[in-house]
Design a protein around this motif. Structure first.
Motif, PDB file in Angstrom:
ATOM      1  N   PHE A   3       0.806  -1.221   0.000  1.00  0.00           N
ATOM      2  CA  PHE A   3       0.000   0.000   0.000  1.00  0.00           C
ATOM      3  C   PHE A   3       0.835   1.264   0.000  1.00  0.00           C
ATOM      4  CE2 PHE A   3      -3.095  -3.026   1.514  1.00  0.00           C
ATOM      5  CZ  PHE A   3      -4.312  -2.528   1.082  1.00  0.00           C
ATOM      6  N   VAL A   4       0.255   2.315  -0.585  1.00  0.00           N
ATOM      7  CA  VAL A   4       0.702   3.690  -0.436  1.00  0.00           C
ATOM      8  C   VAL A   4      -0.506   4.416   0.153  1.00  0.00           C
ATOM      9  CG1 VAL A   4       1.378   5.816  -1.620  1.00  0.00           C
ATOM     10  CG2 VAL A   4       2.255   3.607  -2.409  1.00  0.00           C
ATOM     11  N   ILE A   5      -0.330   5.032   1.320  1.00  0.00           N
ATOM     12  CA  ILE A   5      -1.449   5.650   2.049  1.00  0.00           C
ATOM     13  C   ILE A   5      -1.097   7.102   2.333  1.00  0.00           C
ATOM     14  CG2 ILE A   5      -2.903   5.500   4.108  1.00  0.00           C
ATOM     15  CD1 ILE A   5      -1.793   2.509   4.301  1.00  0.00           C
ATOM     16  N   ASP A   6      -2.062   7.988   2.096  1.00  0.00           N
ATOM     17  CA  ASP A   6      -1.838   9.420   2.303  1.00  0.00           C
ATOM     18  C   ASP A   6      -3.169  10.063   2.672  1.00  0.00           C
ATOM     19  OD1 ASP A   6      -0.535  11.882   2.375  1.00  0.00           O
ATOM     20  OD2 ASP A   6      -0.080  11.948   0.237  1.00  0.00           O
ATOM     21  N   SER A   7      -3.117  11.355   2.948  1.00  0.00           N
ATOM     22  CA  SER A   7      -4.339  12.124   3.192  1.00  0.00           C
ATOM     23  C   SER A   7      -4.138  13.532   2.651  1.00  0.00           C
ATOM     24  CB  SER A   7      -4.691  12.154   4.688  1.00  0.00           C
ATOM     25  OG  SER A   7      -3.676  12.793   5.436  1.00  0.00           O
ATOM     26  N   ALA A   8      -5.266  14.190   2.388  1.00  0.00           N
ATOM     27  CA  ALA A   8      -5.228  15.547   1.840  1.00  0.00           C
ATOM     28  C   ALA A   8      -6.542  16.242   2.168  1.00  0.00           C
ATOM     29  CB  ALA A   8      -5.013  15.511   0.323  1.00  0.00           C
ATOM     30  N   GLY A   9      -6.570  17.540   1.955  1.00  0.00           N
ATOM     31  CA  GLY A   9      -7.783  18.324   2.169  1.00  0.00           C
ATOM     32  C   GLY A   9      -8.228  18.973   0.879  1.00  0.00           C
ATOM     33  N   THR A  10      -9.517  19.253   0.785  1.00  0.00           N
ATOM     34  CA  THR A  10     -10.006  19.984  -0.384  1.00  0.00           C
ATOM     35  C   THR A  10      -9.680  21.468  -0.248  1.00  0.00           C
ATOM     36  OG1 THR A  10     -12.207  20.139   0.611  1.00  0.00           O
ATOM     37  CG2 THR A  10     -11.835  18.336  -0.952  1.00  0.00           C
TER      38      THR A  10
END
Length: 160
Positions: A40-47
């Motif tokens: 897996f490659v896991i990340d997060s971001a915001g709009t």
């Protein structure tokens, strides 16, 4: 998808300091516990762009510390157009973010889903924003349930 390509999962909320970094940390923890981190490659971001470069909100850090889940290195960033080709699953925390992502995607190949759509027994299909509610415990519980359901969903789709 090639068998040697990692499965990309991107969690998205509004500002990327409460819900999505919590989901990223919880999902990373779950994946590591299952021995799947190499897949897996896991990340997060915001709009939104208000918190770019900031660490997770203190409330998120507090609950993750309590649960002994690492958030080391997590910094807020904004969703980029390239995310729609770089990630296989883009996981929105609520309807507003799901709609914003759909309009940004413009036909790109990533699958956009709401986290709680994968939890049939969830009373609501939205992870409430603790930035406004202050209820980080509720959000943590929903994120854990959603992360477990997401992993099962991916296992079925990708034959893990």
């Amino acid at each position: 998808m090639e068998s040697n390509k990692k499965i990309g999962v991107l969690f998205v909320c509004l500002g990327n300091i409460c819900r999505s970094p919590m989901a990223e940390a919880v999902f990373r923890h779950l994946i590591k516990r299952e021995g799947l981190e190499e897949q897996f490659v896991i990340d997060s971001a915001g709009t939104g762009d208000w918190h770019i470069g900031n660490p997770p909100h203190q409330g998120t850090r507090n609950i993750l510390d309590l649960k002994q889940i690492s958030y080391e290195g997590l910094k807020a960033r904004q969703v980029a157009v390239s995310d729609f080709t770089d990630f296989d699953y883009i996981v929105a925390m609520d309807v507003k973010n799901e709609k914003d992502l759909s309009s940004l995607a413009k036909g790109q190949e990533a699958t956009i889903i709401k986290l709680l759509d994968l939890v049939p027994e969830a009373k609501s299909k939205e992870v409430p924003d603790p930035y406004f509610t202050g209820n980080f415990d509720e959000v943590y519980d929903l994120v854990v349930r959603g992360s477990q359901a997401l992993l099962e969903h991916i296992r079925i789709q990708k034959s893990l």
